[in-house]
Structure formats: structure tokens, C-alpha cells
Design an enzyme around this catalytic site. Structure first.
Site, PDB file in Angstrom:
ATOM      1  N   CYS A 113       0.819  -1.233   0.000  1.00 13.88           N
ATOM      2  CA  CYS A 113       0.000   0.000   0.000  1.00 13.88           C
ATOM      3  C   CYS A 113       0.847   1.275   0.000  1.00 13.88           C
ATOM      4  O   CYS A 113       0.340   2.343  -0.329  1.00 13.88           O
ATOM      5  CB  CYS A 113      -0.940  -0.003   1.197  1.00 13.88           C
ATOM      6  SG  CYS A 113      -1.893  -1.515   1.321  1.00 13.88           S
ATOM      7  N   HIS A 253      -3.591   6.776   3.062  1.00  5.81           N
ATOM      8  CA  HIS A 253      -3.953   5.495   2.443  1.00  5.81           C
ATOM      9  C   HIS A 253      -5.322   5.075   2.984  1.00  5.81           C
ATOM     10  O   HIS A 253      -5.582   5.162   4.179  1.00  5.81           O
ATOM     11  CB  HIS A 253      -2.888   4.448   2.784  1.00  5.81           C
ATOM     12  CG  HIS A 253      -3.327   3.058   2.495  1.00  5.81           C
ATOM     13  ND1 HIS A 253      -3.839   2.689   1.266  1.00  5.81           N
ATOM     14  CD2 HIS A 253      -3.358   1.936   3.270  1.00  5.81           C
ATOM     15  CE1 HIS A 253      -4.159   1.399   1.302  1.00  5.81           C
ATOM     16  NE2 HIS A 253      -3.887   0.925   2.505  1.00  5.81           N
ATOM     17  N   ASN A 283     -10.192  -0.692   0.070  1.00  5.54           N
ATOM     18  CA  ASN A 283      -8.738  -0.580   0.155  1.00  5.54           C
ATOM     19  C   ASN A 283      -8.132  -1.127  -1.140  1.00  5.54           C
ATOM     20  O   ASN A 283      -8.174  -2.337  -1.377  1.00  5.54           O
ATOM     21  CB  ASN A 283      -8.248  -1.374   1.375  1.00  5.54           C
ATOM     22  CG  ASN A 283      -6.736  -1.321   1.552  1.00  5.54           C
ATOM     23  OD1 ASN A 283      -6.001  -0.934   0.651  1.00  5.54           O
ATOM     24  ND2 ASN A 283      -6.272  -1.729   2.715  1.00  5.54           N
TER      25      ASN A 283
HETATM   26  O1  UT7 Z   1      -3.839  -1.749   3.831  1.00 10.68           O
HETATM   27  C1  UT7 Z   1      -2.909  -1.654   4.876  1.00 10.68           C
HETATM   28  C2  UT7 Z   1      -2.884  -2.786   5.788  1.00 10.68           C
HETATM   29  N1  UT7 Z   1      -4.154  -3.098   6.371  1.00 10.68           N
HETATM   30  C3  UT7 Z   1      -4.610  -2.488   7.468  1.00 10.68           C
HETATM   31  O2  UT7 Z   1      -4.042  -1.563   7.954  1.00 10.68           O
HETATM   32  C4  UT7 Z   1      -5.851  -3.099   8.097  1.00 10.68           C
HETATM   33  C5  UT7 Z   1      -5.969  -2.678   9.523  1.00 10.68           C
HETATM   34  N2  UT7 Z   1      -7.008  -3.387  10.228  1.00 10.68           N
HETATM   35  C6  UT7 Z   1      -8.334  -3.168  10.084  1.00 10.68           C
HETATM   36  O3  UT7 Z   1      -8.745  -2.375   9.292  1.00 10.68           O
HETATM   37  C7  UT7 Z   1      -9.269  -3.876  11.030  1.00 10.68           C
HETATM   38  O4  UT7 Z   1      -8.510  -4.563  11.999  1.00 10.68           O
HETATM   39  C8  UT7 Z   1     -10.248  -4.857  10.342  1.00 10.68           C
HETATM   40  C9  UT7 Z   1     -11.284  -4.090   9.565  1.00 10.68           C
HETATM   41  C10 UT7 Z   1      -9.474  -5.785   9.442  1.00 10.68           C
HETATM   42  C11 UT7 Z   1     -10.977  -5.674  11.395  1.00 10.68           C
HETATM   43  O5  UT7 Z   1     -11.649  -4.819  12.298  1.00 10.68           O
HETATM   44  P1  UT7 Z   1     -11.482  -5.008  13.881  1.00 10.68           P
HETATM   45  O6  UT7 Z   1     -12.372  -4.039  14.501  1.00 10.68           O
HETATM   46  O7  UT7 Z   1     -10.021  -4.909  14.181  1.00 10.68           O
HETATM   47  O8  UT7 Z   1     -12.038  -6.459  14.104  1.00 10.68           O
HETATM   48  P2  UT7 Z   1     -11.323  -7.696  14.794  1.00 10.68           P
HETATM   49  O9  UT7 Z   1     -10.342  -8.321  13.839  1.00 10.68           O
HETATM   50  O10 UT7 Z   1     -10.829  -7.326  16.158  1.00 10.68           O
HETATM   51  O11 UT7 Z   1     -12.558  -8.671  14.952  1.00 10.68           O
HETATM   52  C12 UT7 Z   1     -13.624  -8.353  15.834  1.00 10.68           C
HETATM   53  C13 UT7 Z   1     -14.734  -9.336  15.588  1.00 10.68           C
HETATM   54  C14 UT7 Z   1     -14.266 -10.794  15.566  1.00 10.68           C
HETATM   55  O12 UT7 Z   1     -15.278 -11.580  16.138  1.00 10.68           O
HETATM   56  P3  UT7 Z   1     -15.131 -12.120  17.661  1.00 10.68           P
HETATM   57  O13 UT7 Z   1     -13.873 -12.937  17.674  1.00 10.68           O
HETATM   58  O14 UT7 Z   1     -15.050 -10.904  18.509  1.00 10.68           O
HETATM   59  O15 UT7 Z   1     -16.371 -12.910  17.850  1.00 10.68           O
HETATM   60  C15 UT7 Z   1     -14.197 -11.102  14.102  1.00 10.68           C
HETATM   61  O16 UT7 Z   1     -14.360 -12.477  13.826  1.00 10.68           O
HETATM   62  O17 UT7 Z   1     -15.328  -9.083  14.301  1.00 10.68           O
HETATM   63  C16 UT7 Z   1     -15.367 -10.303  13.572  1.00 10.68           C
HETATM   64  N3  UT7 Z   1     -15.280  -9.987  12.155  1.00 10.68           N
HETATM   65  C17 UT7 Z   1     -16.346  -9.765  11.400  1.00 10.68           C
HETATM   66  N4  UT7 Z   1     -17.663  -9.745  11.682  1.00 10.68           N
HETATM   67  C18 UT7 Z   1     -18.521  -9.483  10.681  1.00 10.68           C
HETATM   68  C19 UT7 Z   1     -14.162  -9.867  11.389  1.00 10.68           C
HETATM   69  N5  UT7 Z   1     -14.518  -9.577  10.117  1.00 10.68           N
HETATM   70  C20 UT7 Z   1     -15.866  -9.505  10.103  1.00 10.68           C
HETATM   71  C21 UT7 Z   1     -16.807  -9.224   9.103  1.00 10.68           C
HETATM   72  N6  UT7 Z   1     -18.128  -9.218   9.433  1.00 10.68           N
HETATM   73  N7  UT7 Z   1     -16.453  -8.947   7.842  1.00 10.68           N
END
Ligand code: UT7
Length: 326
Positions: A113, A253, A283
Site C-alpha cells: 500500500c 492510504h 482498500n
Molecule cells: O492496507 C494496509 C494494511 N491493512 C490495514 O491496515 C488493516 C488494519 N485493520 C483493520 O482495518 C481492522 O482490523 C479490520 C477491519 C481488518 C478488522 O476490524 P477489527 O475491529 O479490528 O475487528 P477484529 O479483527 O478485532 O474482529 C472483531 C470481531 C471478531 O469476532 P469475535 O472474535 O469478537 O467474535 C471477528 O471475527 O469481528 C469479527 N469480524 C467480522 N464480523 C462481521 C471480522 N470480520 C468480520 C466481518 N463481518 N467482515
């Protein structure tokens, strides 16, 4: 001091739109979760016959036209991509051929990115040393080819897109004022594709294990992204002796709207100065910043004399920043 600047921009997005409602049919997710956790409403997806180089050539033609530069005037082509047409040869070779540019120097750059800003910084060095006059930098990604559409933690985030910039000599006060590039391999396992390279060549087993798809530790990356984007923004601002409040436009980004908001708040930049298109395109990795840039230029949001700060973060991990006066 001579400077390098952007003379023209162009973008090309695949036509097919994948909405959050479409995602709800693929994985256990919801429009509400995607919107509140990422800010994304829809993203683009390339058709089976579209390629990274085809879209790059479309974007490049628009950028060259805006710049008033002929493909035959190009001295260097840099294609930033982690989703090339093929492992060999470089996608930039296909771009050079497609544009009808001379047999100039052309190479690909892999910084995920942050790649477009890395490419701009490399281009700046060539221009300032007189090695090149006009440089085409393309940020091109068809990440949908590497997305596991059964993995809800990644498939809702990434989209396809391409954008390009033509760089050349700029007349002060316009041009690049400060640039920074960084890589920290300690976080290499936070965002990666396990197979398909020399470490784990493609085999029936790697395909069965779904190891040709992007794996991401999103939660850990989130914190590193906010910290790095803030830090690199401050570094380029300090280098140019410009305060965060003086900038006219901030293009981060487009990784996650919550990352953008956190960085903006930490820097003390007012919300109306921040550009965001993540709701429409998701993204798009190295295409993210140049797509924003092109939208800002073509809509008149970015005007001559404006101070624009760009900051990127991606797999590697890599991060970089550029401050320029338009
Ligand atoms: O491009 C440059 C590099 N990339 C980044 O910088 C990405 C940075 N990270 C993010 O943008 C976020 O961490 C994400 C959008 C990827 C994820 O969001 P989050 O708020 O950090 O969620 P999490 O990974 O902590 O997951 C929280 C919960 C989990 O469920 P449990 O374990 O709490 O029951 C996940 O399984 O959300 C769940 N989850 C979803 N639920 C519904 C993860 N993806 C989804 C989804 N829909 N698509």
C-alpha cells in the site's frame, strides 16, 4: 533548489461493483459491521479478462494527456504492484509496450500500500539527478485475484483499481517538499500470501490449503498503521517546516476509515481537509492514494498552490509520506 512534481494524474476502475449486500451473500457479515468497522460500502472487482497492465495503460494514458506528455517522452516507468500480470516479466514491461513508449527503463516495485509513494520518491531522485525528465508512476492492484471470498476478515476490505501520475521537473514553489520511506520486516507476517513464491512454490497442496490468498492480522496491523501514519506525517511536515494546520489537503492510504480518523485527530488536522473515498472503492493498496489524488485534481478539490500531505502504510510493513505543493 530544483524540484520534481506531478504534472498529470489518471485512474481506471473496473466497472463491476461489489456492494456490502453482495458480501452478505458470500460470508457471515453485515452491511452494519462493514460500515461501522471500516467505512466501506462498496468496492470494484476486475472481470476475468481484465489485467493489471490493461487498467494501468488506461490510467497512464489519462495521466499523460493531463500532463501534456507523450509516451515517447517517458524516460522511466515504475509500476507499483503486488498483483502483477505474471511473476515474469514485470507488469511495467507490458505498460511500456502498450503505451508505445520507447525502450526506456521500466521496472516494478513491491511495497504494497505504500508503493505509490515509494515510486514517487524514486522518480523524484531520477528527476533531480537529471537521469530522467518524465517518469510515469503507476499504482496498480487487482487484489481480488488474491482474496479468499470465504474469509470475512479480508474479503470485505480490498478492492481493485489503478491510478497513475506523470512526474517531471516542477517550478518552485510547486513540487515535492519532503518525502520519507520506511520498511520494518519484523511485522512481515502480519499481512502476506504464504505460497506462490520460492519459499513455498505452487502445488496442489498449497492450492488445497488456500495458501495463495491474502492472510492478515488486522487487529495488530491497525495499531501499527495508526502509529506509523502519524509518525511519518510528522516527519515530513517537520522536514519541510510546515505545521499540520497549514496543510490544505490530507490524503491518507484508504485502509480503514477508523484509521484515517484516528490519524487525523492525532495530527490535529480538521476533518474537512481529509479526503476519503473508502466508502466507494475500499482498500485498493498501492492504487489507493493515486486514485484519491486523481479524484481531487479532477474535481477541483486540489488547486494550484495547495499544500497536500500524503501518508501510506502497508504490508512489509512499509510506510511513507510525501508533502508537496501542488
Ligand atoms: O492496507 C494496509 C494494511 N491493512 C490495514 O491496515 C488493516 C488494519 N485493520 C483493520 O482495518 C481492522 O482490523 C479490520 C477491519 C481488518 C478488522 O476490524 P477489527 O475491529 O479490528 O475487528 P477484529 O479483527 O478485532 O474482529 C472483531 C470481531 C471478531 O469476532 P469475535 O472474535 O469478537 O467474535 C471477528 O471475527 O469481528 C469479527 N469480524 C467480522 N464480523 C462481521 C471480522 N470480520 C468480520 C466481518 N463481518 N467482515
Amino acid at each position: 533548489m530544483p524540484r520534481a512534481g506531478i504534472l498529470g494524474t489518471g485512474a481506471a476502475l473496473p466497472e463491476k461493483v461489489i456492494t456490502n449486500a453482495d458480501m452478505e451473500k458470500l460470508v457471515d457479515t453485515s452491511d452494519e459491521w462493514i460500515t461501522t468497522r471500516t467505512g466501506i460500502k462498496e468496492r470494484r472487482q476486475a472481470g476475468p479478462h481484465e489485467t493489471t497492465s490493461q487498467l494501468s495503460i488506461q490510467a497512464a494514458r489519462k495521466a499523460l494527456e493531463m500532463a501534456g506528455v507523450s509516451p515517447t517522452d517517458l524516460d522511466l516507468i515504475i509500476c507499483s504492484t503486488i498483483s502483477p500480470d505474471m511473476p515474469l516479466p514485470s507488469t511495467s514491461a507490458f505498460i511500456q509496450r502498450g503505451l508505445g513508449a520507447p525502450a526506456c527503463c521500466a521496472f516494478d516495485l513491491a511495497a504494497a500500500c505504500s508503493g505509490f509513494l515509494f515510486g514517487m520518491t524514486v522518480a523524484e531522485q531520477f528527476i533531480l539527478t537529471g537521469k530522467a525528465k518524465y517518469v510515469l508512476v503507476v499504482g496498480a492492484e487487482l487484489l481480488s485475484r488474491y482474496i479468499d471470498y470465504s474469509d470475512r476478515s479480508t474479503c470485505v476490505i480490498f478492492g481493485d483499481g489503478v491510478a497513475a501520475g506523470v512526474l517531471g521537473p516542477a517550478t518552485p514553489p510547486s513540487g515535492i517538499l519532503a518525502a520519507e520511506m520506511h520498511t520494518e520486516g519484523a511485522f512481515a507476517d502480519h499481512l502476506y500470501i504464504p505460497a506462490g513464491g520460492t519459499r513455498k512454490p505452487a502445488s496442489c497442496e498449497t492450492v488445497r490449503a488456500r495458501e495463495h490468498y491474502i492472510k492478515m492480522r488486522g487487529n495488530e496491523l491497525f495499531k501499527v498503521a495508526v502509529r506509523s501514519l502519524e509518525e511519518v506525517s510528522r516527519r515530513v511536515l517537520d522536514k519541510a517546516q510546515v505545521s499540520a494546520q497549514q496543510i490544505d489537503l490530507f490524503i491518507p492510504h484508504q485502509a480503514n476509515q477508523r484509521i484515517t480518523d484516528a490519524v487525523r485527530e492525532r495530527l490535529g488536522v480538521s476533518a474537512e481537509k481529509v479526503y476519503s473515498n473508502i466508502a466507494r472503492v475500499g482498500n485498493t493498496s498501492s492504487a489507493s492514494i493515486p486514485i484519491c489524488l486523481d479524484e481531487c485534481v479532477r474535481s477541483g478539490r486540489l488547486k494550484k498552490g495547495d499544500l497536500v500531505l500524503m501518508a501510506a502504510f502497508g504490508a512489509g510493513v512499509t510506510w511513507g509520506g510525501i508533502l508537496m505543493r501542488w
